[in-house]
Design a protein around this motif. Structure first.
Motif, PDB file in Angstrom:
ATOM      1  N   ALA A   1      40.338  56.142   3.277  1.00  0.00           N
ATOM      2  CA  ALA A   1      39.880  56.343   4.654  1.00  0.00           C
ATOM      3  C   ALA A   1      39.238  55.066   5.190  1.00  0.00           C
ATOM      4  O   ALA A   1      38.675  54.283   4.424  1.00  0.00           O
ATOM      5  CB  ALA A   1      38.874  57.495   4.698  1.00  0.00           C
ATOM      6  N   ARG A   2      39.323  54.844   6.514  1.00  0.00           N
ATOM      7  CA  ARG A   2      38.663  53.695   7.146  1.00  0.00           C
ATOM      8  C   ARG A   2      37.389  54.190   7.843  1.00  0.00           C
ATOM      9  O   ARG A   2      37.462  54.902   8.834  1.00  0.00           O
ATOM     10  CB  ARG A   2      39.599  53.038   8.166  1.00  0.00           C
ATOM     11  CG  ARG A   2      40.824  52.424   7.542  1.00  0.00           C
ATOM     12  CD  ARG A   2      41.745  51.861   8.605  1.00  0.00           C
ATOM     13  NE  ARG A   2      42.938  51.285   8.019  1.00  0.00           N
ATOM     14  CZ  ARG A   2      43.059  50.006   7.682  1.00  0.00           C
ATOM     15  NH1 ARG A   2      42.032  49.188   7.879  1.00  0.00           N
ATOM     16  NH2 ARG A   2      44.182  49.556   7.151  1.00  0.00           N
ATOM     17  N   TRP A   3      36.251  53.826   7.377  1.00  0.00           N
ATOM     18  CA  TRP A   3      34.988  54.268   7.955  1.00  0.00           C
ATOM     19  C   TRP A   3      34.721  53.520   9.258  1.00  0.00           C
ATOM     20  O   TRP A   3      35.135  52.371   9.437  1.00  0.00           O
ATOM     21  CB  TRP A   3      33.843  54.015   6.981  1.00  0.00           C
ATOM     22  CG  TRP A   3      33.881  54.935   5.789  1.00  0.00           C
ATOM     23  CD1 TRP A   3      34.691  55.995   5.600  1.00  0.00           C
ATOM     24  CD2 TRP A   3      33.062  54.822   4.629  1.00  0.00           C
ATOM     25  NE1 TRP A   3      34.439  56.588   4.412  1.00  0.00           N
ATOM     26  CE2 TRP A   3      33.442  55.894   3.784  1.00  0.00           C
ATOM     27  CE3 TRP A   3      32.050  53.954   4.218  1.00  0.00           C
ATOM     28  CZ2 TRP A   3      32.831  56.105   2.548  1.00  0.00           C
ATOM     29  CZ3 TRP A   3      31.443  54.160   3.003  1.00  0.00           C
ATOM     30  CH2 TRP A   3      31.825  55.224   2.174  1.00  0.00           C
ATOM     31  N   ASN A   4      34.034  54.148  10.179  1.00  0.00           N
ATOM     32  CA  ASN A   4      33.665  53.485  11.438  1.00  0.00           C
ATOM     33  C   ASN A   4      32.368  54.080  11.967  1.00  0.00           C
ATOM     34  O   ASN A   4      31.899  55.117  11.484  1.00  0.00           O
ATOM     35  CB  ASN A   4      34.783  53.619  12.479  1.00  0.00           C
ATOM     36  CG  ASN A   4      35.079  55.069  12.794  1.00  0.00           C
ATOM     37  OD1 ASN A   4      34.320  55.711  13.510  1.00  0.00           O
ATOM     38  ND2 ASN A   4      36.183  55.588  12.251  1.00  0.00           N
ATOM     39  N   ALA A   5      31.796  53.424  12.957  1.00  0.00           N
ATOM     40  CA  ALA A   5      30.547  53.908  13.581  1.00  0.00           C
ATOM     41  C   ALA A   5      30.544  53.500  15.042  1.00  0.00           C
ATOM     42  O   ALA A   5      31.205  52.547  15.441  1.00  0.00           O
ATOM     43  CB  ALA A   5      29.324  53.326  12.867  1.00  0.00           C
ATOM     44  N   SER A   6      29.821  54.231  15.893  1.00  0.00           N
ATOM     45  CA  SER A   6      29.705  53.900  17.315  1.00  0.00           C
ATOM     46  C   SER A   6      28.306  54.250  17.812  1.00  0.00           C
ATOM     47  O   SER A   6      27.623  55.091  17.229  1.00  0.00           O
ATOM     48  CB  SER A   6      30.762  54.649  18.139  1.00  0.00           C
ATOM     49  OG  SER A   6      30.571  56.039  18.022  1.00  0.00           O
TER      50      SER A   6
END
Length: 210
Positions: free
Chosen positions: A40-45
């Motif tokens: 999975a590719r983790w991300n944040a906003s």
């Protein structure tokens, strides 16, 4: 003890063990590569909020009569009509060629700078009108020359040669304006004793500060 080919059993065993170890390394690398392709590719906003407050265009016309300030507020709502009472007493004795002048004040009550001009002047044929920003000498008949008076009777073009009453009026500031009426030199005998009504319409346009 040696084998038939003259090799020691211990050396042969070592060779087999090393080969098996290399095989394990290769298998492990292939397995890791396969798993990495499906990670999975983790991300944040982050979200920021703010409040927008729009400007307001609003102005008022004021006249001081006997120490009392009369005000007409001009904005997007119907405004009460300001009666320019400065003409009342002085105009009762006007003769052909006479000029009566009075002062009103335009005040920027909004939040944006304004340009203010007269866009409509309605009066009877014997009269001419002139208006200009009031200077340091105050407002009087001597403020104007005869060429300043025009026989406007209706809408005045915004691109006309008449300068604005206030070209860049900042928020909260005010500009005195001198308005003058002249009874035409060619006024007929039948004009004597008439009671005439003058109506001026002022328009404010928002401008961008330089």
């Amino acid at each position: 003890m040696t084998s038939r080919h003259g090799h020691s059993p211990s050396r042969r065993l070592v060779s087999i063990v090393l080969f098996a170890a290399l095989g394990l390394v290769i298998v492990a690398c292939v397995a890791f590569s396969t798993v990495a392709g499906s990670l999975a590719r983790w991300n944040a906003s982050e979200t920021g909020t703010g409040k927008l407050q729009l400007g307001v265009l609003s102005f008022q016309i004021k006249e001081t009569v006997n120490g009392k300030v009369l005000v007409s507020e001009m904005n997007d709502e119907p405004a009460p009509e300001l009666k320019i009472t400065g003409f009342d007493a002085r105009s009762s004795k006007m003769l052909p060629g006479d000029i009566v002048a009075t002062s009103v004040t335009v005040q920027n009550t909004g939040t944006v700078p304004l340009s203010v001009r007269v866009t409509d002047a309605v009066f009877s044929a014997p009269f001419k009108v002139a208006f200009a920003p009031e200077g340091g000498d105050g407002c009087s008949a001597e403020t104007f020359s005869l060429k300043d008076f025009r026989s406007h009777n209706g809408p005045i073009a915004l691109d006309s040669s008449i300068p604005p009453l206030a070209s860049a009026l900042p928020s909260g500031k005010e500009q005195p304006v001198c308005v003058a009426i002249m009874l035409s030199e060619s006024s007929a005998n039948t004009d004597q004793g008439k009671s005439e009504r003058l109506q001026l319409t002022l328009r404010a346009d928002q401008i961008r500060p330089s």
